[in-house]
Design a protein around this motif. Structure first.
Motif, short mmCIF file in Angstrom:
data_model
loop_
_atom_site.label_atom_id
_atom_site.label_comp_id
_atom_site.label_asym_id
_atom_site.label_seq_id
_atom_site.Cartn_x
_atom_site.Cartn_y
_atom_site.Cartn_z
N HIS A 143 2.08 -3.56 0.18
CA HIS A 143 3.06 -3.37 -0.88
C HIS A 143 3.65 -1.97 -0.82
O HIS A 143 2.96 -1.02 -0.48
CB HIS A 143 2.41 -3.63 -2.24
CG HIS A 143 1.74 -4.97 -2.29
ND1 HIS A 143 0.40 -5.14 -2.07
CD2 HIS A 143 2.26 -6.20 -2.50
CE1 HIS A 143 0.10 -6.42 -2.15
NE2 HIS A 143 1.23 -7.09 -2.41
N GLY A 144 4.94 -1.87 -1.17
CA GLY A 144 5.66 -0.60 -1.03
C GLY A 144 5.19 0.48 -2.00
O GLY A 144 4.64 0.18 -3.06
N LYS A 145 5.41 1.75 -1.59
CA LYS A 145 4.97 2.90 -2.38
C LYS A 145 5.66 2.95 -3.74
O LYS A 145 5.07 3.35 -4.74
CB LYS A 145 5.30 4.18 -1.61
CG LYS A 145 4.15 4.65 -0.79
CD LYS A 145 4.33 6.12 -0.44
CE LYS A 145 3.31 6.52 0.57
NZ LYS A 145 3.70 6.30 1.97
N GLU A 168 6.58 0.60 -5.58
CA GLU A 168 6.00 -0.35 -6.51
C GLU A 168 4.55 0.00 -6.87
O GLU A 168 4.17 0.02 -8.05
CB GLU A 168 6.01 -1.72 -5.83
CG GLU A 168 6.77 -2.77 -6.61
CD GLU A 168 6.64 -4.10 -5.89
OE1 GLU A 168 6.44 -5.11 -6.56
OE2 GLU A 168 6.70 -4.07 -4.62
#
Ligand code: ADP
Length: 587
Positions: free
Chosen positions: A542-544, A546
């Motif tokens: 999952h992206g930073k 988020e």
């Protein structure tokens, strides 16, 4: 007086009612089949003389008998079951065999004494005999039984005349001597035959062995290796040209035990041991030893041998080869040294890398602390003059510094767990999870999370590391929760056997019983195909923007599980929450 059986003893010879016997009774009114006839016939058959062709040795004796007694007919007869066979005869009789019932020799074998019938023509018992009662038939008969060593009467030496004759006591004794001579000849014939047979068998066996040896030698010579054959003591009876060319030994020098001179003295004991083991078990030899070449260099060889059986399956010798594997062995040794050197080097560089990482991370923390400190000071001093956008910049610098600090912390933790477990103690997992939950109290509250913990076991381990592991898992469970659903985390425990452990761990299984602790959340989950990847360093799904994170937490968790001879894996589905399972051996 009855001529045919002057000493007939009815008690000794029990009547045997055969068809022949009936005829006999009719002709002779006497029994002519001795009660031991079966054994007698057995004794006769053993001589292997019945119905064989004429032999000079017997014919000479028959001729002598005829001459000595001036008889027109002389015979050497053998009394078979139904017929009397004439092994040798002199005179005009001409038949090779006659029916036992018709032969006077059948009567002779009934006693050990000679039978003499001086004039058969007037005897009632011969009245229907086809050889007596005819015109020019037998009038005189004298026969001495041929008695074997065991006492069986197998035939006779006899003379016959068509004229009646007198026969003195001396003549009787002389005929007995002749019968003994015949018997002697029969015994001798058997002995010679046996010897001849054995000799032939031996010859055949020797010939076969020679053939086998020849075939074996030609096969061995055709091979590129050095070949040999040897007896069970390891004494070589044949070595190929290859052996002599390699060792420089002279022909014959290597035979027997001579070949051992070319074996490296340090390899000899083991080779001898292996050889006798091979001989004892009948297995195939496969052993390495050094053999000296003619230049004096010892080269590694594989010695192989196989047992060679004779026609009845008995191992008679061993055949084998010596294959030069020196180059291969040297390369292997070289490779092993290289691998060892590399491993030491790698271990050394890993260690110094670890040390470097630890030192670097440690040292990096200080400047970051300073950056954040001075940033705060500048912010305070310029407080009045700073515009909204400037404050945002300051905020971003501080965030970046904060992230860097977290990353360094994680790296430091990873580096410390990588060094393994320096000491272990009894860790009550209930207490340990209690501490973790206390530390995370604020975050739990912030997220309105609910965490339930079932009673957990006490395990042997490193408390700080275990704390780290569960802290990472619970932090993730809270962090990767759904935006609109408060996180619910359940920690449970069960004991399982090695049958239920995951396939990825079976090879490393150290015991039969395991504790398995599960951390289950109701969060966002992930694809099961990513379940293994997330345990790798810096791997994030999952992206930073988020979800904040360094991608080190699960690598630390796995390292800690491994440090405890355990294992960690994950099961998940997007939107359905995740379960992290940690296995610890029951000690
Ligand atoms: P991070 O610092 O990114 O959390 P981790 O090593 O702890 O690093 O986790 C690696 C990745 O695994 C995370 O970035 C996330 O994508 C995924 N992950 C870990 N735990 C969970 C969880 N409970 N639910 C969903 N995804 C998770």
């Amino acid at each position: 007086m009855c001529y045919c059986c002057p000493t007939f003893d009815s008690n000794r010879y029990k009547f045997k009612r055969t068809k022949r016997y009936e005829i006999m009774v009719e002709i002779l009114s006497k029994n002519i089949i001795p009660v031991n006839d079966a054994e007698r016939l057995e004794a006769l058959v053993k001589y292997e003389i019945l119905y064989t062709s004429a032999e000079e040795a017997f014919d000479n004796i028959t001729k002598m008998i005829a001459q000595v007694f001036a008889a027109p007919m002389a015979f050497i007869s053998l009394v078979d079951k139904d017929d009397v066979f004439y092994k040798s005869q002199v005179g005009p009789f001409g038949k090779d065999q006659v029916a036992r019932a018709d032969s006077l020799c059948s009567l002779t074998i009934l006693n050990t004494e000679p039978l003499v019938i001086e004039d058969a023509s007037g005897e009632a018992c011969f009245k229907d005999n086809p050889y007596v009662s005819v015109e020019g038939g037998i009038k005189f008969y004298a026969g001495a039984p041929l008695i074997t060593k065991e006492g069986y009467n197998i035939g006779t030496a006899c003379i016959v005349d068509t004229k009646q004759r007198k026969f003195s006591e001396e003549q009787k004794q002389l005929l007995v001597r002749f019968s003994k001579l015949v018997m002697h000849e029969i015994e001798l014939r058997l002995i010679t035959k046996t010897i001849m047979n054995n000799a032939t068998e031996e010859m055949v066996a020797r010939k076969r062995a020679e053939e086998v040896q020849k075939t074996l030698s030609s096969v061995l010579e055709a091979l590129p290796e050095k070949g040999w054959t040897a007896n069970e003591l390891g004494e070589a009876n044949y070595l190929t040209k290859g052996w002599y060319e390699y060792t420089g030994q002279a022909y014959g020098e290597a035979e027997g035990n001579g070949w051992t001179a070319a074996i490296h003295p340090d390899d000899m004991d083991e080779l001898v041991k292996k050889w006798f083991e091979t001989v004892r078990t009948g297995r195939v030899l496969h052993h390495e030893a050094r053999i000296r070449n003619k230049e004096g260099e010892f080269r590694w060889h594989i010695l192989r041998s196989v047992p060679i059986n004779d026609s009845v399956g008995k191992i008679t010798q061993w055949g084998g080869t010596c294959t030069d594997v020196h180059e291969r062995n040297m390369k292997k040794e070289e490779l092993e040294t290289k691998v060892l050197e590399r491993t030491i080097e790698l271990e050394r560089s890993n260690k110094s890398l670890g040390e470097f990482a630890y030192a670097a991370s440690h040292d990096l923390k200080e400047p970051i602390r300073k950056i954040r400190y001075f940033l705060e000071r500048i912010k305070d001093r310029l407080k009045e003059k700073l515009e909204e956008q400037d404050l945002q910049f300051f905020g971003r610098i501080d965030n970046a510094a904060q992230r860097m600090s977290t990353l360094i912390d994680d790296l430091l933790t990873y580096s410390s767990v990588s060094r393994g477990v320096s000491f272990s103690q009894e860790v009550d997992m209930n207490d340990m999870i209690g501490i973790v939950l206390e530390d995370l109290e604020l975050e739990i509250q912030e997220k309105s999370g609910k965490i339930t913990v079932a009673p957990l076991p006490t395990i042997q381990g490193h408390k700080r590391q275990l704390q780290q592991l569960f802290q990472n898992l619970i932090t993730n469970a809270l962090k990767y929760s759904k935006h609109d659903v408060p996180p619910v985390v359940h920690i449970s425990f069960q004991q399982i056997t090695d049958k239920d452990i995951p396939p990825g761990f079976t090879e490393r299984a150290v015991t039969k019983e395991y504790h398995i602790i599960e951390v289950k959340d109701n969060g966002i989950g992930f694809e099961q195909t990513d379940a293994e990847r997330i345990f790798q360093m810096f791997q994030r799904l999952h992206g930073k923007a988020e979800y904040e994170g360094t991608g080190i937490g699960l690598s630390i968790a796995r390292k800690v599980a491994e440090n405890h001879k355990g294992y960690i894996w994950a099961e998940s589905e997007p939107g359905e929450g995740s379960t992290f399972k940690i296995l610890f051996p029951v000690e």
